[in-house]
Write a protein that holds these residues in place. Structure first.
Motif, PDB file in Angstrom:
ATOM      1  N   SER A   1     -14.216  11.966 -51.031  1.00  0.00           N
ATOM      2  CA  SER A   1     -14.117  10.709 -49.850  1.00  0.00           C
ATOM      3  C   SER A   1     -14.089  11.667 -48.563  1.00  0.00           C
ATOM      4  O   SER A   1     -13.872  12.810 -48.652  1.00  0.00           O
TER       5      SER A   1
ATOM      6  N   ASP B   1     -12.562   6.810 -48.029  1.00  0.00           N
ATOM      7  CA  ASP B   1     -11.407   7.154 -48.564  1.00  0.00           C
ATOM      8  C   ASP B   1     -11.741   7.018 -50.261  1.00  0.00           C
ATOM      9  O   ASP B   1     -12.648   7.048 -50.732  1.00  0.00           O
TER      10      ASP B   1
ATOM     11  N   ASP C   1      -8.897  11.863 -52.378  1.00  0.00           N
ATOM     12  CA  ASP C   1      -9.201  11.380 -53.882  1.00  0.00           C
ATOM     13  C   ASP C   1      -8.015  11.585 -54.823  1.00  0.00           C
ATOM     14  O   ASP C   1      -7.787  10.513 -55.651  1.00  0.00           O
TER      15      ASP C   1
ATOM     16  N   PHE D   1     -18.455   7.439 -49.150  1.00  0.00           N
ATOM     17  CA  PHE D   1     -17.125   7.054 -49.078  1.00  0.00           C
ATOM     18  C   PHE D   1     -16.395   7.679 -48.337  1.00  0.00           C
ATOM     19  O   PHE D   1     -16.107   8.716 -47.852  1.00  0.00           O
TER      20      PHE D   1
END
Length: 383
Positions: free
Chosen positions: A302, A331, A307, A329
């Motif tokens: 992320s 988050d 993560d 990504f």
């Protein structure tokens, strides 16, 4: 990942027939922009959970919304727009407003509405540890309130025609895995085998979509699950440290196949129903396997490096990546604004290619409403 996506949609571009006598009714019946209704989880939430005082599924932190209007949080679980926001712009419509931001006497009940709620699932027990949220059943009940409010404003005939010609976008199911079946402390993963669990989900979707149909929904786009085993929060659980979880991806593929069969069965059984499965799996997998093809550099972790953090959200203490456009990504659970653009572009192209949707010319970022107030600020708006 909700899902997302997304996010899923029913469209009619014709003018609503049956003019009414009030100005609000006249506006509703002469507008040629499609009415869009969005049902979903945190991938689609645009602020509903901000109105739920006890909800633990919120993202009212700095960094969320950093690439949205004014750069502050709006209740969207990403750095910018949701897939639903971008899809609405492609249809030439403003982003549907959060249901819980509305009074049932507002003229806005005649336009698009977003019912999505972070933490929600298809099953009512999914997300229970978030305390307060709108499950899919609750979202359908909220839609029924909107329909009744429309009838009060413009009459039953015009309300029915508006709903029959609306876009219903549904993105749910991810939390039923990530925050239910795959959680060791949730009963469903203990009580059911996966085949039994899919059976439970399909029976539930069958009932829910039939209920929406009876309320007037005709054109429904249901988002298939993305490769859940490859989202950052799942990768960190792999034995190899950072690999996709193949068994979880297999679950998603099996869910999508069953959902496609279910939708085809509903189309055959319900007169006028046009229900489609959006292929989110292949779109997101392409972003993960070949990020450079779409201008990304990183797809395995992320942007804000959360993560392994409890909750997986970008808290104010998180260190953001140097360029948010490099990351698929945002988050540990949710895609970035840039990834949402790619996903929405592909979904829209698939919809137009199917012949079920006529494209419109609005493809720029949507007109943005102000961020919703917190729950305690406007309790009168609670339905």
């Amino acid at each position: 990942m909700a899902a997302a996506l997304a996010a899923m949609v029913v469209l009619a571009l014709r003018t609503v027939a049956g003019a009414a006598s009030t100005p609000a009714a006249a506006a509703a019946t002469t507008s040629r922009s499609p009415v869009i209704y969005i049902f979903g989880d945190s991938m689609s939430d645009v602020g509903n959970n901000n109105y739920l005082l006890l909800s633990l599924a919120k993202c009212n932190y700095p960094w969320y919304g950093i690439d949205y209007k004014n750069g502050y949080p709006t209740g969207r679980f990403t750095n910018g727009r949701t897939i639903g926001d971008i899809m609405a712009a492609k249809f030439g419509s403003p982003p549907p407003v959060p249901f819980l931001s509305l009074y049932m006497t507002d003229d806005e009940v005649l336009g698009g509405v977003n019912f999505a709620s972070g933490g929600a699932g298809l099953l009512n027990e999914t997300g229970i540890y978030f305390v307060q949220y709108l499950s899919f059943d609750s979202q359908i009940s909220s839609f029924e309130q909107i329909k009744n409010a429309m009838i009060a404003k413009i009459g039953k005939k015009a309300a029915e025609e508006t709903i029959n010609g609306a876009i219903f976008q549904i993105g749910l199911g991810s939390n039923d895995y990530v925050n239910n079946f795959l959680r060791p402390f949730m009963a469903d993963g203990i009580v059911y085998t996966h085949d039994e669990f899919i059976g439970l989900l399909m029976d539930t979707i069958d009932r829910q979509l039939t209920r929406l149909y009876k309320l007037g929904a005709r054109h429904i786009w249901f988002s298939g699950l993305a490769p859940l085993g490859c989202i950052p929060s799942q990768r960190v659980l792999s034995d190899g440290g950072g690999e996709c979880l193949d068994d979880v991806n297999t679950y998603a593929i099996q869910f999508n196949a069953a959902a496609k069969d279910l939708l085809e069965g509903l189309n055959a059984k319900l007169p006028g129903a046009r229900m489609y499965l959006s292929d989110c799996y292949s779109i997101v997998m392409e972003l993960i396997d070949h990020p450079e093809k779409h201008g990304f550099k990183t797809s395995h972790t992320s942007c804000c490096d959360v993560d392994t953090t409890v909750g997986g959200l970008c808290l104010p203490t998180a260190q953001l990546c140097a360029d948010r456009r490099d990351f698929v990504f945002w988050d540990a659970y949710h895609t970035s604004d840039a990834a949402n653009q790619v996903i929405a572009d592909r979904l829209f192209a698939d919809m137009v290619g199917s012949g079920a949707v006529v494209p419109r010319n609005g493809t720029s970022p949507p007109r943005v409403v102000s961020a919703p107030a917190p729950a305690h600020a406007s309790p009168a708006r609670m339905p």
